[in-house]
Design an enzyme around this catalytic site. Structure first.
Site: not given
Ligand SMILES: NC(=O)c1ccc[n+]([C@@H]2O[C@H](COP(=O)([O-])OP(=O)(O)OC[C@H]3O[C@@H](n4cnc5c(N)ncnc54)[C@H](O)[C@@H]3O)[C@@H](O)[C@H]2O)c1
Length: 253
Positions: A142, A165
Site C-alpha cells: 500500500s 498497517y
Molecule cells: N482497499 C484499499 O483502499 C487498499 C489500498 C491499498 C492497499 N490495499 C491492500 O489490498 C489488499 C486487499 O484489500 P481489499 O480492500 O480488497 O480488502 P477486502 O477486505 O475487500 O478483501 C480481503 C479479502 O480477504 C479475505 N480474508 C480475510 N482473512 C482471510 C484469511 N485468513 N484467509 C483468506 N482470506 C481472508 C476476506 O474474506 C476478503 O474477501 C490488502 O492487502 C490491503 O491492505 C487496499
C-alpha cells in the site's frame, strides 16, 4: 495474455481480489479464488460462471490450510500453479484503534495474520514453485508502506490509518525484495503492487482532500490496478523481480 496459466488469488472475493480474478479470466487465465469467506467466494464463483474459475476456501494464516489450497488447485486444474497474488486482508476485531488505545493482543493478532500470513503464504507457494521449476508471486502492499499517512486528510471523519498497517505494508515490500533475492537463479519472480486508496463510500470531505494530493482521479477503483497486475503476471515483465509498483495517481509525490 495468460493462456494456460493457473493463478491463485488470496482474498480473491474481496474488493481488489475480485477485480483481479475477473481480469485474469478475461485474459484467458485459469483462476482460483481463495478466500476465508465461503459466502463471498461462492457468490463470486457463480457470478463469474466459467470453467476456468474455482473457489477454494482457505485461511492463509494456517500452513495446513495453505498446503491444502495448493493441492486442491493442482488437483482441480491438473497443472501446477503458475502464479499467486496475495490480496487477503485478515483483520482483528480491534483493527483501526487509535495509536494510544492499541491493545497488545490485537497488535499481535494483526501483525501475525497480515505480515506472518504473507510470509507463510510465500513459503508454501515457493515450495510449490521450487517443485514445479517456476513461479511468480505478487504481493499487495500500500502507499502506507512507502510513506507516512497524510493524517490531515482524515480530519473530521472517523477514518484513520493504523500504525501497524504502516509497519505491515513496509514489511510486505521488504519480504518481496528478500524473497526475490533469495530465489535468484531458481526461475522464481517476486514483485509487489502498492495501491493508493480504493473508492468505497468514504466521506466527501476526505475524498476532496485526498484528490487534491493527486494528479487526476484521486481515490481509485480496483480495476485501475489491473493493468499492472496483468503486466506482472505476464511474460512482458519476465525480467522484473524484487520490485514494487506504486499505483496512486501521484498521491505519494
Ligand atoms: N482497499 C484499499 O483502499 C487498499 C489500498 C491499498 C492497499 N490495499 C491492500 O489490498 C489488499 C486487499 O484489500 P481489499 O480492500 O480488497 O480488502 P477486502 O477486505 O475487500 O478483501 C480481503 C479479502 O480477504 C479475505 N480474508 C480475510 N482473512 C482471510 C484469511 N485468513 N484467509 C483468506 N482470506 C481472508 C476476506 O474474506 C476478503 O474477501 C490488502 O492487502 C490491503 O491492505 C487496499
Amino acid at each position: 495474455m495468460l493462456e494456460e496459466k493457473l493463478i491463485i488469488v488470496t482474498g480473491g472475493a474481496g474488493r481488489i481480489g475480485s477485480a483481479f480474478c475477473r481480469s485474469i479470466l478475461e485474459n484467458n487465465g485459469k483462476v482460483v479464488i481463495c478466500d476465508f469467506s465461503e459466502e463471498k467466494g461462492n457468490s463470486l464463483e457463480s457470478q463469474l460462471s466459467d470453467p476456468n474459475v474455482k473457489f477454494i476456501k482457505a485461511d492463509i494464516t494456517k500452513v495446513k490450510s495453505i498446503k491444502s489450497l495448493i493441492n486442491q488447485s493442482v488437483e482441480y486444474f491438473q497443472q501446477p500453479v503458475s502464479s499467486a497474488v496475495h490480496c487477503a486482508y485478515p483483520i482483528s476485531d480491534g483493527w483501526g484503534a487509535p495509536f494510544e488505545d492499541l491493545l497488545e493482543e490485537n497488535l499481535a493478532k494483526d501483525l501475525f495474520a497480515q505480515l506472518g500470513g504473507a510470509i507463510l503464504f510465500s513459503q508454501q507457494m515457493i515450495l510449490h514453485f521450487l517443485d514445479s521449476g517456476q513461479g511468480n508471486l505478487i504481493n499487495i502492499s500500500s502507499i502506507q508502506g512507502i510513506q507516512a499517512p497524510k493524517f490531515e486528510h482524515y480530519e473530521g471523519t472517523n477514518m484513520s490509518s493504523p500504525i501497524e498497517y504502516s509497519a505491515i505494508k513496509s514489511g510486505v515490500i521488504s519480504i518481496t525484495k528478500y524473497l526475490a533475492k533469495l530465489y535468484k537463479k531458481r526461475n522464481i519472480r517476486v514483485n509487489c503492487i502498492s495501491p493508493g486508496g480504493i473508492l468505497d463510500g468514504q466521506p466527501e470531505s476526505f475524498l476532496k482532500r485526498y484528490e487534491e494530493s493527486c494528479n487526476s482521479k484521486g481515490m481509485l477503483d480496483s480495476k485501475d490496478l489491473v493493468g499492472s497486475l496483468l503486466f506482472l503476471l505476464s511474460d512482458q515483465s519476465q525480467f522484473m523481480t524484487g520490485q514494487n509498483i506504486v499505483i496512486d495517481d501521484g498521491w505519494s509525490l
